[in-house]
Design a protein around this motif. Structure first.
Motif, PDB file in Angstrom:
ATOM      1  N   ALA A 195     -43.201  30.814 -80.710  1.00 32.47           N
ATOM      2  CA  ALA A 195     -42.879  29.763 -81.661  1.00 32.47           C
ATOM      3  C   ALA A 195     -44.009  29.622 -82.666  1.00 32.47           C
ATOM      4  N   VAL A 196     -43.685  29.064 -83.806  1.00 31.74           N
ATOM      5  CA  VAL A 196     -44.696  28.841 -84.838  1.00 31.74           C
ATOM      6  C   VAL A 196     -45.842  28.014 -84.254  1.00 31.74           C
ATOM      7  N   GLY A 197     -47.055  28.464 -84.480  1.00 35.31           N
ATOM      8  CA  GLY A 197     -48.236  27.774 -83.964  1.00 35.31           C
ATOM      9  C   GLY A 197     -48.828  28.393 -82.719  1.00 35.31           C
ATOM     10  N   ASP A 198     -48.078  29.232 -82.024  1.00 37.63           N
ATOM     11  CA  ASP A 198     -48.628  29.901 -80.845  1.00 37.63           C
ATOM     12  C   ASP A 198     -49.810  30.792 -81.241  1.00 37.63           C
ATOM     13  N   HIS A 199     -50.798  30.860 -80.338  1.00 40.43           N
ATOM     14  CA  HIS A 199     -51.874  31.835 -80.490  1.00 40.43           C
ATOM     15  C   HIS A 199     -51.531  33.047 -79.632  1.00 40.43           C
ATOM     16  N   VAL A 200     -51.695  34.223 -80.208  1.00 37.82           N
ATOM     17  CA  VAL A 200     -51.319  35.437 -79.490  1.00 37.82           C
ATOM     18  C   VAL A 200     -52.396  36.503 -79.653  1.00 37.82           C
ATOM     19  N   VAL A 201     -52.545  37.324 -78.603  1.00 33.95           N
ATOM     20  CA  VAL A 201     -53.345  38.542 -78.704  1.00 33.95           C
ATOM     21  C   VAL A 201     -52.381  39.714 -78.807  1.00 33.95           C
ATOM     22  N   VAL A 202     -52.892  40.819 -79.310  1.00 32.31           N
ATOM     23  CA  VAL A 202     -52.033  41.936 -79.683  1.00 32.31           C
ATOM     24  C   VAL A 202     -52.342  43.165 -78.849  1.00 32.31           C
ATOM     25  N   ASP A 203     -51.313  43.701 -78.204  1.00 31.75           N
ATOM     26  CA  ASP A 203     -51.402  45.026 -77.599  1.00 31.75           C
ATOM     27  C   ASP A 203     -50.987  46.005 -78.688  1.00 31.75           C
ATOM     28  N   PRO A 204     -51.935  46.708 -79.296  1.00 33.76           N
ATOM     29  CA  PRO A 204     -51.611  47.495 -80.494  1.00 33.76           C
ATOM     30  C   PRO A 204     -50.870  48.791 -80.216  1.00 33.76           C
ATOM     31  N   ASN A 205     -50.825  49.221 -78.960  1.00 32.65           N
ATOM     32  CA  ASN A 205     -50.221  50.508 -78.635  1.00 32.65           C
ATOM     33  C   ASN A 205     -48.720  50.326 -78.412  1.00 32.65           C
ATOM     34  N   LEU A 206     -47.938  50.774 -79.370  1.00 34.80           N
ATOM     35  CA  LEU A 206     -46.492  50.574 -79.348  1.00 34.80           C
ATOM     36  C   LEU A 206     -45.828  51.794 -78.722  1.00 34.80           C
ATOM     37  N   THR A 207     -45.158  51.572 -77.619  1.00 36.74           N
ATOM     38  CA  THR A 207     -44.552  52.675 -76.870  1.00 36.74           C
ATOM     39  C   THR A 207     -43.043  52.675 -77.052  1.00 36.74           C
ATOM     40  N   CYS A 208     -42.427  53.836 -76.757  1.00 42.06           N
ATOM     41  CA  CYS A 208     -41.003  54.008 -77.062  1.00 42.06           C
ATOM     42  C   CYS A 208     -40.090  53.431 -75.988  1.00 42.06           C
ATOM     43  N   GLY A 209     -40.572  53.425 -74.734  1.00 45.44           N
ATOM     44  CA  GLY A 209     -39.752  52.909 -73.638  1.00 45.44           C
ATOM     45  C   GLY A 209     -38.705  53.877 -73.129  1.00 45.44           C
ATOM     46  N   SER A 210     -38.559  55.036 -73.780  1.00 42.31           N
ATOM     47  CA  SER A 210     -37.468  55.940 -73.389  1.00 42.31           C
ATOM     48  C   SER A 210     -37.914  57.347 -73.006  1.00 42.31           C
ATOM     49  N   CYS A 211     -39.192  57.689 -73.238  1.00 43.53           N
ATOM     50  CA  CYS A 211     -39.646  59.024 -72.863  1.00 43.53           C
ATOM     51  C   CYS A 211     -39.853  59.090 -71.342  1.00 43.53           C
ATOM     52  N   THR A 212     -40.106  60.277 -70.848  1.00 44.63           N
ATOM     53  CA  THR A 212     -40.260  60.463 -69.403  1.00 44.63           C
ATOM     54  C   THR A 212     -41.387  59.603 -68.844  1.00 44.63           C
TER      55      THR A 212
END
Length: 344
Positions: free
Chosen positions: A82-99
């Motif tokens: 929601a607007v106002g939340d503080h978040v940290v970022v996991d920058p490594n974006l994975t596909c979820g579908s590879c082996t």
């Protein structure tokens, strides 16, 4: 919302350039618009800007994969923030579908990309990231401490593998930021003794204030002999190479049946080792790469305040002075450089 923002862009090989660029907008229903509260310079950023580069990166991208933000806007499909939340970022974006993703190894994803390296990251006033990359963190945690979440999550992945037990002796090879995270976590986990090897007097100081019981300069002292003296002639239960070129040294200081964790990376390193030492002494050698489902426990660790992370911050700079931070890191005169994009 203004139309343009200041950002540090990977402009050309070896060149970081401050530019006014358009403020990013949400382009997909799963995206979140962030106000970047704090960002930190990582050794990877230095490697990207080295000539020749020591790490790949996309020219034209905004660097920084270690950052914390405040949610300003969410896409239509986003329900967990929601607007106002503080978040940290996991920058490594994975596909979820590879082996690898399907086998529970997203850190080995065949199609991974990374915010702040190949896609725009946190050296900017604003950033757009997919919701799947974000994790809430308490607003009570100062942004300059929350920014530790990304590198710490990688170290937590490694410490979960090596399973240090209370009372055990750990040797940490290298007292850069990563080595100091290991030092702090080992002490908080009940290590009986933490021995840190580091040649830089500047970093030796930070090893001591991070909890190291013994600090050794291996360029001037016999590390293996000191470890033997400190462990009653046995050697260390746990050894971490936080540099990426010190496997030979790690084997020399580990006890029989000891565990060695290789964390630092240097793709050009070639170590000559006596393989029989591993066999005869029944050593366990493990590698560890980035985070693996470790942001949640890392956030709990940060929120608990159990680690003295504030002691590692050597520089606090506005984005307009970011080059001072890079220069200090290149000179070996910085540990953690925190950048504030919204400070003048």
């Amino acid at each position: 919302m203004k139309e343009t923002m200041l950002a540090a862009v990977f402009a050309a090989p070896g060149k970081l350039e401050l530019r006014q660029v358009p403020v990013p907008k949400i382009q997909a229903p799963d995206q979140v618009l962030l106000k970047v509260l704090a960002a930190s310079i990582c050794g990877t950023d230095l490697h990207i800007l080295h000539v020749p580069p020591g790490h790949p990166g996309n020219v034209g991208s905004i660097l920084c994969h270690e950052y914390v933000g405040e949610v300003l806007e969410v896409g239509s499909a986003v329900t967990e923030f929601a607007v106002g939340d503080h978040v940290v970022v996991d920058p490594n974006l994975t596909c979820g579908s590879c082996t690898y993703c399907k086998n529970g190894m997203p850190n080995m994803c065949s199609n991974m990309t990374t915010l702040g390296i190949f896609l725009d990251g946190g050296f900017a006033e604003y950033n757009v990231a997919p919701a799947k990359a974000l994790h809430k963190i308490s607003k009570d945690v100062p942004p300059e401490i929350a920014v530790f979440a990304e590198p710490l999550s990688c170290v937590v992945n490694a410490t979960q593998k090596i399973k240090l037990q209370p009372g055990e002796t750990a040797v940490v090879l290298g007292a850069g930021p990563i080595g100091l995270y290991f030092t702090q976590i080992f002490k908080a986990s009940g290590a009986g003794k933490v021995i840190v090897a580091e040649i830089s007097p500047f970093r030796q100081h930070y090893a001591r204030i991070s909890g190291a019981d013994v600090v050794v300069n291996p360029a001037q002292e016999n590390l293996a002999q000191i470890v033997q003296e400190q462990t009653g002639g046995l050697g260390a239960d746990v050894v971490v190479d936080a540099v990426g070129v010190l496997l030979k040294d790690a084997i020399q200081v580990a006890r029989r049946g000891g565990r060695i964790l290789l964390f630092g990376q240097n793709q050009n390193a070639r170590a000559e080792i006596a393989q029989n030492d591993i066999t005869r002494n029944e050593l366990t050698i493990m590698g560890s790469f980035i985070a693996k489902y470790t942001f949640p426990p890392t956030i709990k660790m940060i929120e608990s305040g159990v680690l003295p992370l504030d002691k590692l911050i050597t520089h606090r700079l506005p984005l307009s002075e970011i080059e001072q931070g890079f220069a200090a890191m290149r000179r070996g005169e910085a540990i953690e450089v925190v950048i504030y994009p919204h400070q003048d």
